[in-house]
Scaffold this motif. Structure first.
Motif, mmCIF file in Angstrom:
data_model
loop_
_atom_site.group_PDB
_atom_site.id
_atom_site.type_symbol
_atom_site.label_atom_id
_atom_site.label_comp_id
_atom_site.label_asym_id
_atom_site.label_seq_id
_atom_site.Cartn_x
_atom_site.Cartn_y
_atom_site.Cartn_z
ATOM 1 N N GLU A 131 0.843 -1.192 0.000
ATOM 2 C CA GLU A 131 0.000 0.000 0.000
ATOM 3 C C GLU A 131 0.877 1.239 0.000
ATOM 4 O OE1 GLU A 131 -2.382 -0.445 3.502
ATOM 5 O OE2 GLU A 131 -0.763 0.170 4.845
ATOM 6 N N TRP A 149 0.439 5.823 0.008
ATOM 7 C CA TRP A 149 -0.369 7.040 -0.026
ATOM 8 C C TRP A 149 0.157 7.926 -1.147
ATOM 9 C CZ3 TRP A 149 0.671 12.262 2.238
ATOM 10 C CH2 TRP A 149 -0.463 13.078 2.219
ATOM 11 N N TRP A 209 -5.151 6.578 -0.794
ATOM 12 C CA TRP A 209 -4.333 5.370 -0.649
ATOM 13 C C TRP A 209 -4.562 4.422 -1.820
ATOM 14 C CZ3 TRP A 209 -0.686 3.915 3.006
ATOM 15 C CH2 TRP A 209 -0.493 4.817 4.063
ATOM 16 N N ARG A 224 -3.582 0.238 -3.137
ATOM 17 C CA ARG A 224 -3.192 -1.068 -2.619
ATOM 18 C C ARG A 224 -3.065 -2.068 -3.762
ATOM 19 N NH1 ARG A 224 -8.882 -2.648 0.470
ATOM 20 N NH2 ARG A 224 -10.107 -3.055 -1.421
ATOM 21 N N GLU A 264 -2.270 12.777 7.130
ATOM 22 C CA GLU A 264 -1.486 11.606 6.746
ATOM 23 C C GLU A 264 -0.003 11.807 7.016
ATOM 24 O OE1 GLU A 264 -2.397 8.744 6.066
ATOM 25 O OE2 GLU A 264 -4.496 8.898 5.453
#
Length: 581
Positions: free
Chosen positions: A4, A6, A33, A35, A220
């Motif tokens: 993953e 960001w 995000w 993944r 974040e």
């Protein structure tokens, strides 16, 4: 394995793992995000490409085998077999020892440093404070230009090497503190801006745009820093973190980043059953940094206290340039003020800053162990033009006085590696930048900085010259010969007394009583039943200690206990610790 990342501004993200490229998908539950799944194992190399661009390392990379610019590698932390049974060691009552892995030994590795940890156990220190170990360009450097805040510098030994070092330290009863840098990242190998708003032009620091703690996207970024900090404490079993230059962490939010971080660390400590702590480097002289959260502070557990260093340094050397100026006007008075109040600049005018600075500590709310006291650090030595240690500036007797004041003061004492034997090696500023333009800029910038203070260019060591790093390595043959052996024995005695005498770890900062004579250059203070006196003058001094019958616990030069009149006759450039029973 799931990967993953960001990357809120990207329109397309691909994962490249072990030579296979796969498209990633947006995470529907977390905005910004991405993944993706891939076959991977411990050591698998991988990276991310944004919108068809070049493959970049993972911002949360646990390992950079080929340096900051290379691919990331998967780390399976469960593979390491921890051996030491370790329940932790708290900060109150601690004696810290600042250590740079790259120069603590000539080899400059975790394993080589671990072989020398027995020396520290014999010295009596309780915690080793490692300077930063995140990846940085080249092999050698101070570590403050690191990137990949979750990874470990490969030339030191990488993740496995750090774990072996921590395990060995714990087996010897030593805690480990790690210096982490949240206020900036190195210019070389720093790809975070490509992934998201990790930095903001809203604020500026000496290193350029500030880390984004309060602008859009900062949730974040704050999580990135907090989770990185927790990873060191959890995955590497580190006992505490030293936070570099927190005054450069510009945060206008109501819930300050330091408060958020201290909450997270305290929660992890409760979950693991180990005492974990944070130590800030702060230039603010703001009591809120170390005031508990429940009392309106940020809840950081301790901070470096440069004011104590500056007062002590000026008293010993007479130097008065730069930020030493205000302390040098009456150095013993400045030293007395820090010993009883913590900060010298507590709202007073600072000529160096051209303004009033600081705020008084509430001694009823802030325990003495929340301030670290020291006579030398990597900054105060390495930021001198030639990296000369205190041992190059003053006599062994004055070094003994510095040690006595540092190790009996009401603060948590910290030593800088080699200080304990009056190391004859300097500790200079060195780099190993692989970018020629950056290397040239650093070299020229440092020489310009010191040229403004009268230094000739040839007298300022070239940071890029390998000899600069080599000169900075400790000489481990020194402790076995004089005058180093005598200084080492003195440090061992003082550290032992700190552990043996409860008054020396009394948390009450206001209980210290000080007397001094600026003209005759002696200073004495009382902490409970313990009396400490130093004579910084070359000639003997009659010190009205007021402690008839006190027993000598430690003396640099032969000295008799005070007679019935309570007067101590102290030889020149010497120190003594007594107990009034």
């Amino acid at each position: 394995m799931q990967f993953e990342v960001w990357a809120p501004q990207a329109g397309r993200v691909t994962l490249q793992c072990d030579g296979v490229t796969r498209a990633m998908e947006r995470d529907p539950e977390r905005e910004g995000w991405w993944r993706g799944e891939a076959e991977a194992h411990d050591g698998s190399r991988y990276g991310f490409a944004l919108d068809g661009g070049p493959v970049r390392p993972d911002p949360r990379s646990r390992r950079q085998p080929d340096g900051p610019d290379g691919p990331s590698a998967v780390v399976d932390h469960a593979r390491f077999a921890w051996r030491a049974q370790w329940g932790g060691r708290p900060l109150p009552g601690a004696v810290l020892y600042e250590l740079h892995v790259g120069t603590y030994t000539r080899e400059g590795t975790f394993d080589a440093a671990a072989e020398r940890l027995g020396h520290l156990a014999e010295l009596g220190v309780t915690h080793v404070e490692l300077m930063p170990v995140c990846p940085f360009p080249g092999r050698h450097g101070w570590g403050y230009e690191g990137v990949s805040l979750w990874a470990v510098h490969e030339p030191y030994g990488g993740p496995e090497g750090l774990k072996r070092f921590v395990d060995r330290a714990h087996a010897l009863g030593l805690g480990v503190v790690l210096d982490v840098v949240h206020n900036h990242l190195g210019p070389s190998g720093n790809y975070l801006p490509e992934f998201g708003p990790y930095f903001t032009d809203t604020h500026h620091t000496p290193w350029g745009a500030a880390v984004n703690l309060d602008a859009p996207g900062s949730d974040e970024v704050r999580s990135y820093l907090v989770q990185s900090a927790l990873a060191w404490l959890r995955d590497y079993r580190i006992d505490g973190l030293r936070l570099d230059a927190v005054h450069a962490l510009v945060d206008t939010r109501a819930h300050h980043f330091l408060e958020e971080l201290s909450e997270a660390v305290d929660t992890l400590a409760a979950d693991t059953g180990r005492p974990l702590f944070l130590i800030a480097e702060s230039d603010l002289n703001d009591p809120r940094v170390v005031t508990p959260r429940e009392e309106g502070g940020f809840g950081v557990h301790a901070q470096w206290n440069d004011d104590f260093h500056h007062a002590l340094h000026t008293a010993l050397t007479g130097e008065s340039q730069g930020y030493y100026a205000d302390f040098a006007r009456a150095p013993l008075a400045a030293l007395a003020k820090t010993l009883t109040g913590g900060f010298f600049h507590d709202g007073t005018y600072s000529s160096f800053r051209g303004r009033h600075h600081g705020r008084p500590l509430d001694r009823d709310r802030v325990a003495g162990h929340r301030l670290l006291g020291y006579s030398q650090t990597h900054d105060q030595v390495g930021n001198r033009a030639r990296g000369d240690r205190l041992a190059a500036l003053v006599s062994p007797g004055l070094l003994a006085c510095a040690a006595a004041l540092t190790l009996t003061a009401p603060f948590t004492p910290m030593l800088f590696m080699g200080e304990e034997w009056a190391a004859g090696t300097p500790w200079q500023f060195f780099t190993d930048h692989t970018d020629p333009e950056l290397a040239r800029a650093v070299r020229d910038g440092r020489r310009r900085e010191f040229a403004a203070h009268g230094w000739a260019e040839e007298d300022v060591p070239d940071p890029q010259d390998p000899a600069t790093r080599d000169r900075s390595c400790l000489d481990w043959s020194e402790p076995e010969r004089e005058p180093h052996a005598r200084v080492l024995a003195w440090y061992r005695l003082l550290v032992a007394l700190r552990h043996e005498q409860p008054d020396l770890t009394d948390p009450d900062l206001g209980d210290t009583k000080v007397a001094y004579d600026e003209e005759r250059r002696w200073l004495a203070f009382r902490r409970g039943d313990v009396r400490v006196a130093v004579n910084l003058a070359g000639e003997p001094a009659a010190v009205p200690l007021g402690a008839p019958g006190a027993r000598v616990l430690a003396a640099w030069e032969p000295v008799r206990a005070p007679g019935p009149d309570g007067v101590l006759h102290l030889p020149g450039e010497s120190a003594v610790v007594l107990l009034q029973e």
